[in-house]
Scaffold this active site. Structure first.
Site, PDB file in Angstrom:
ATOM      1  N   SER A 156       0.792  -1.277  -0.100  1.00 16.24           N
ATOM      2  CA  SER A 156      -0.155  -0.041  -0.047  1.00 16.24           C
ATOM      3  C   SER A 156       0.901   1.265  -0.047  1.00 16.24           C
ATOM      4  O   SER A 156       1.814   1.637  -0.970  1.00 16.24           O
ATOM      5  CB  SER A 156      -0.892  -0.030   1.117  1.00 16.24           C
ATOM      6  OG  SER A 156      -1.912   0.900   1.282  1.00 16.24           O
ATOM      7  N   ASP A 192      -5.544  -3.060  -3.089  1.00 17.00           N
ATOM      8  CA  ASP A 192      -4.538  -3.063  -2.421  1.00 17.00           C
ATOM      9  C   ASP A 192      -4.154  -4.320  -1.349  1.00 17.00           C
ATOM     10  O   ASP A 192      -4.865  -4.871  -1.040  1.00 17.00           O
ATOM     11  CB  ASP A 192      -4.996  -1.910  -1.067  1.00 17.00           C
ATOM     12  CG  ASP A 192      -4.154  -1.766  -0.166  1.00 17.00           C
ATOM     13  OD1 ASP A 192      -3.012  -2.200  -0.009  1.00 17.00           O
ATOM     14  OD2 ASP A 192      -4.248  -0.844   0.552  1.00 17.00           O
TER      15      ASP A 192
END
Length: 345
Positions: free
Chosen positions: A52, A194
């Site tokens: 992320s 993500d």
């Protein structure tokens, strides 16, 4: 043989300011202690992993300029977060109303995020990364983990991607940003979100990947071991803040789906990070005391809000302050890490 120096950075949205601040200090100290004003994070680590926001930081550190050296310093990366965070996590009133605050649609429009990724990464590709790296994502169409790795990208266009697309996939956090549909350089489509949904702390992924890499060949350095074991690695893992907001039984014993959305994301991320830290500790406990080179710094949130998307100016400054406090509190350990990075260079 020199040890393989691994940097791993957790996910955490705008809280990426915390590891960004720590690594700025680390890079500044590398410059001082080597008397080299051009010393960089990319030079003093051999393998990078980031999830992320940690994936975005990783990609910033490893993008080359026209001369084949790092385009951005650690300070440049931190500056991007400090200056662009508020723009990226900005919710126009129209979106706020239409999404019901992220309940029925993603909370943030992706335009500002994609504009900045395009500006900073341009047409650079994963295969051009200065060092081997790994960025996890999740393939929602094929229901499996997807790992962007620069080594595979160098071997085939099937696995090579524009870095801006890798960063966009890494930032597609459910609830916050829309899932992304990208294509490899070869043209293969992927639908991704993500990687924080399964590997918010990517250190164990980094360890597993590094175990199969011929580093002497990849780094063009015969002093680096191939397929290293734990005793051949120096691992530095950085979190994005220790979130300890309690969820009481009284409040959540009868909670429904909507009420559980925020706690589940929070628990999933912090729980994964803590579990991976536990697993790595157990791996290194099997080694002789002198061989243990596994360092983890988890910043403490003192002044800043723990929300991943609170990018108001005052919270950005508070996150930076907490990052500086973390440096002060861990200065002895950070200086030790700097010395060991130089020794293994």
């Amino acid at each position: 043989m020199k040890k393989i120096r691994i940097l791993s950075i957790d996910g955490g949205g705008i809280r990426g300011i915390l590891p960004g601040t720590i690594l700025t200090y680390l890079e500044d100290e590398l410059k001082k202690k080597t008397n080299n004003p051009h010393a960089s994070i990319s030079e003093y680590f051999d393998f990078f992993a980031g999830t992320s926001t940690g994936g975005i930081l990783t990609l910033i550190y490893l993008i080359p300029d026209e001369n084949g050296i790092n385009k951005y310093s650690a300070r440049d990366a931190l500056k991007i977060y400090l200056e662009k965070g508020e723009e990226i996590f900005n919710v126009p009133l129209k979106n706020k109303i239409e999404s019901l605050g992220g309940i029925i649609d993603e909370k943030y429009p992706e335009a500002a995020l994609e504009k900045n990724l395009e500006y900073y990464f341009n047409k650079s590709t994963l295969s051009e990364s200065l060092k081997p790296c790994l960025v996890p994502s999740y393939d929602i169409r094929n229901r499996r983990a997807h790992f962007f790795t620069s080594i595979e990208a160098k071997r085939s266009k099937l696995y090579d991607f524009y870095i801006k697309d890798v960063a966009r996939s890494a930032s597609a956090a459910p609830k916050y940003f829309e899932a992304t549909r990208i294509k490899s350089i070869y043209g293969t489509p992927y639908s991704l979100i993500d990687g924080g949904v399964f590997a918010n702390n990517p250190t164990l992924c980094a360890y597993a990947e590094a175990r199969n890499i011929a580093f002497s060949k990849e780094l063009k350095n015969p002093d680096k071991p191939d397929k290293p074991s734990a005793k051949d690695m120096l691992i530095f893992s950085i979190g994005t803040g220790d979130v300890k907001e309690p969820y009481t039984y009284e409040e959540y014993s009868d909670a429904g789906m909507l009420k559980w959305i925020k706690p589940l994301i929070d628990i999933m991320m912090s729980g994964n990070s803590e579990t991976v830290d536990y697993q790595l500790k157990k791996i290194y406990e099997t080694l002789q005391p002198g061989d243990s080179l596994d360092y983890r710094i988890q910043p403490e949130l003192i002044h800043a809000d723990s929300a991943m998307d609170n990018a108001r100016k005052e919270n950005i400054l508070a996150l930076h302050e907490d990052g500086l406090n973390t440096v002060t509190e861990n200065k002895e350990e950070l200086d030790l890490i700097v010395d060991k990075l130089i020794r293994e260079h």
